[in-house]
Design an enzyme around this catalytic site. Structure first.
Site, PDB file in Angstrom:
ATOM      1  N   GLU A  44       0.853  -1.196   0.000  1.00  0.00           N
ATOM      2  CA  GLU A  44       0.000   0.000   0.000  1.00  0.00           C
ATOM      3  C   GLU A  44       0.885   1.242   0.000  1.00  0.00           C
ATOM      4  OE1 GLU A  44      -3.731   2.300   2.232  1.00  0.00           O
ATOM      5  OE2 GLU A  44      -2.610   0.822   3.389  1.00  0.00           O
ATOM      6  N   GLU A  69       4.598   4.906   3.774  1.00  0.00           N
ATOM      7  CA  GLU A  69       4.036   6.220   4.118  1.00  0.00           C
ATOM      8  C   GLU A  69       5.174   7.241   4.131  1.00  0.00           C
ATOM      9  OE1 GLU A  69       0.992   7.749   4.719  1.00  0.00           O
ATOM     10  OE2 GLU A  69       2.273   9.490   5.061  1.00  0.00           O
ATOM     11  N   ASP A  96       9.214   7.946   0.137  1.00  0.00           N
ATOM     12  CA  ASP A  96       8.388   8.526  -0.930  1.00  0.00           C
ATOM     13  C   ASP A  96       8.017   7.464  -1.980  1.00  0.00           C
ATOM     14  OD1 ASP A  96       7.252   9.991  -2.980  1.00  0.00           O
ATOM     15  OD2 ASP A  96       8.784  11.558  -2.963  1.00  0.00           O
ATOM     16  N   ASP A 118      -4.203  11.532  -1.596  1.00  0.00           N
ATOM     17  CA  ASP A 118      -4.478  12.966  -1.645  1.00  0.00           C
ATOM     18  C   ASP A 118      -4.922  13.329  -3.062  1.00  0.00           C
ATOM     19  OD1 ASP A 118      -3.498  13.206   1.006  1.00  0.00           O
ATOM     20  OD2 ASP A 118      -1.456  13.217   0.244  1.00  0.00           O
ATOM     21  N   ASP A 154     -13.082   8.465  -2.029  1.00  0.00           N
ATOM     22  CA  ASP A 154     -14.409   9.083  -1.955  1.00  0.00           C
ATOM     23  C   ASP A 154     -14.451  10.294  -2.884  1.00  0.00           C
ATOM     24  OD1 ASP A 154     -12.515  10.558  -0.340  1.00  0.00           O
ATOM     25  OD2 ASP A 154     -14.233  11.845   0.105  1.00  0.00           O
ATOM     26  N   GLU A 193      -9.000   3.849   7.266  1.00  0.00           N
ATOM     27  CA  GLU A 193      -9.453   4.858   8.225  1.00  0.00           C
ATOM     28  C   GLU A 193     -10.323   5.917   7.534  1.00  0.00           C
ATOM     29  OE1 GLU A 193      -6.254   6.782  10.306  1.00  0.00           O
ATOM     30  OE2 GLU A 193      -7.592   8.245  11.234  1.00  0.00           O
ATOM     31  N   TYR A 194      -9.850   6.423   6.398  1.00  0.00           N
ATOM     32  CA  TYR A 194     -10.603   7.456   5.672  1.00  0.00           C
ATOM     33  C   TYR A 194     -11.905   6.905   5.133  1.00  0.00           C
ATOM     34  CZ  TYR A 194      -7.051  11.163   5.665  1.00  0.00           C
ATOM     35  OH  TYR A 194      -6.184  12.167   6.025  1.00  0.00           O
ATOM     36  N   GLU A 195     -11.857   5.671   4.701  1.00  0.00           N
ATOM     37  CA  GLU A 195     -13.057   5.030   4.162  1.00  0.00           C
ATOM     38  C   GLU A 195     -14.143   4.984   5.233  1.00  0.00           C
ATOM     39  OE1 GLU A 195     -12.159   1.163   2.687  1.00  0.00           O
ATOM     40  OE2 GLU A 195     -14.191   0.773   1.986  1.00  0.00           O
TER      41      GLU A 195
END
Ligand code: SAH
Length: 214
Positions: A44, A69, A96, A118, A154, A193-195
């Site tokens: 990921e 990350e 990165d 992002d 989203d 988490e964002y989902e």
């Protein structure tokens, strides 16, 4: 993901070189040695605080997972969350995602995930989007032939851009979902988490699964 700087973040990462790789170029070609078992590696890019990749590692012991990350404090939060779980099939990288070809030999990755990347909505920031063609070129090199990319978001604008970008790059689509949570595809879904946050607000979750024609 922006979080307040935490002064324990860097010391915690430095104290756990068995789990957190800060200089991934030095591991190039040797990733399997960092896992208990030699098995396919899924990656990921932009894991945030790690909810998805930790969930995947628990659910799929037959796969090795790497969460990458760029933000140090965010990566350290993921590390802190993962340590008590003692998952032998999970590794982290703080670096990165634009530099994947420095970290992995060709075709070492089985599947790549982009979750709630992002969106960089401003036109002048197009090149920063993780589905911009320069990023796709890196992904194509590191994933196995016919290796796939799964993206969830989203953000409609980012989703539209990504569909166009993947298509223009010559990728083949395996599935597109405009409301993941109300589709059959949701049965095996592991939430990020964002989902969780966005779907609680009633926003539909978009997903695309595609593979490189390499
Ligand atoms: N996947 C998580 C976090 C989404 S936020 C979730 O769905 O909840 C997007 C994350 O991508 C942020 O934490 C951000 O720091 C990270 N990111 C952005 N650009 C990156 C890059 N080039 N390489 C690695 N991570 C990146």
């Amino acid at each position: 993901m922006r979080v307040k700087h935490k002064k324990w973040a860097e010391p915690l990462m430095a104290a756990h070189p068995e789990k957190m790789v800060l200089d991934p170029a030095t591991v190039k070609g040797h990733w399997q040695d960092r896992f208990e078992k030699e098995q396919p590696i899924q990656l990921e890019v932009g894991m945030g605080k790690g909810q998805f990749i930790i969930g995947m590692a628990k659910k799929h012991p037959e796969i090795n997972f790497i969460g990458l990350e760029i933000e140090k404090t965010v990566a350290a939060i993921a590390l802190k969350k993962a340590l008590p779980e003692e998952l032998p099939n999970l590794q982290f990288i703080c670096a990165d995602g634009a530099e994947l070809t420095d970290f992995f030999m060709d075709h070492q990755i089985d599947k790549l995930f982009l979750n709630f990347s992002d969106p960089w909505p401003k036109k002048r920031h197009t090149k920063r989007r993780l589905t911009y063609h320069t990023f796709l070129r890196g992904y194509e090199k590191v994933v196995r032939p016919q290796g796939s990319l799964e993206l969830k978001t989203d953000n409609m604008g980012f989703f539209e851009f990504s569909l166009m970008s993947l298509n223009n790059y010559g990728m083949k689509f395996d599935g597109i979902w405009l409301d993941l949570h109300h589709s059959d595809e949701n049965a095996n879904n592991v939430e990020t988490e964002y989902e969780h946050k966005f779907s609680e607000l009633g926003q539909p979750i978009y997903k695309v699964s595609a593979h490189f024609d390499n």
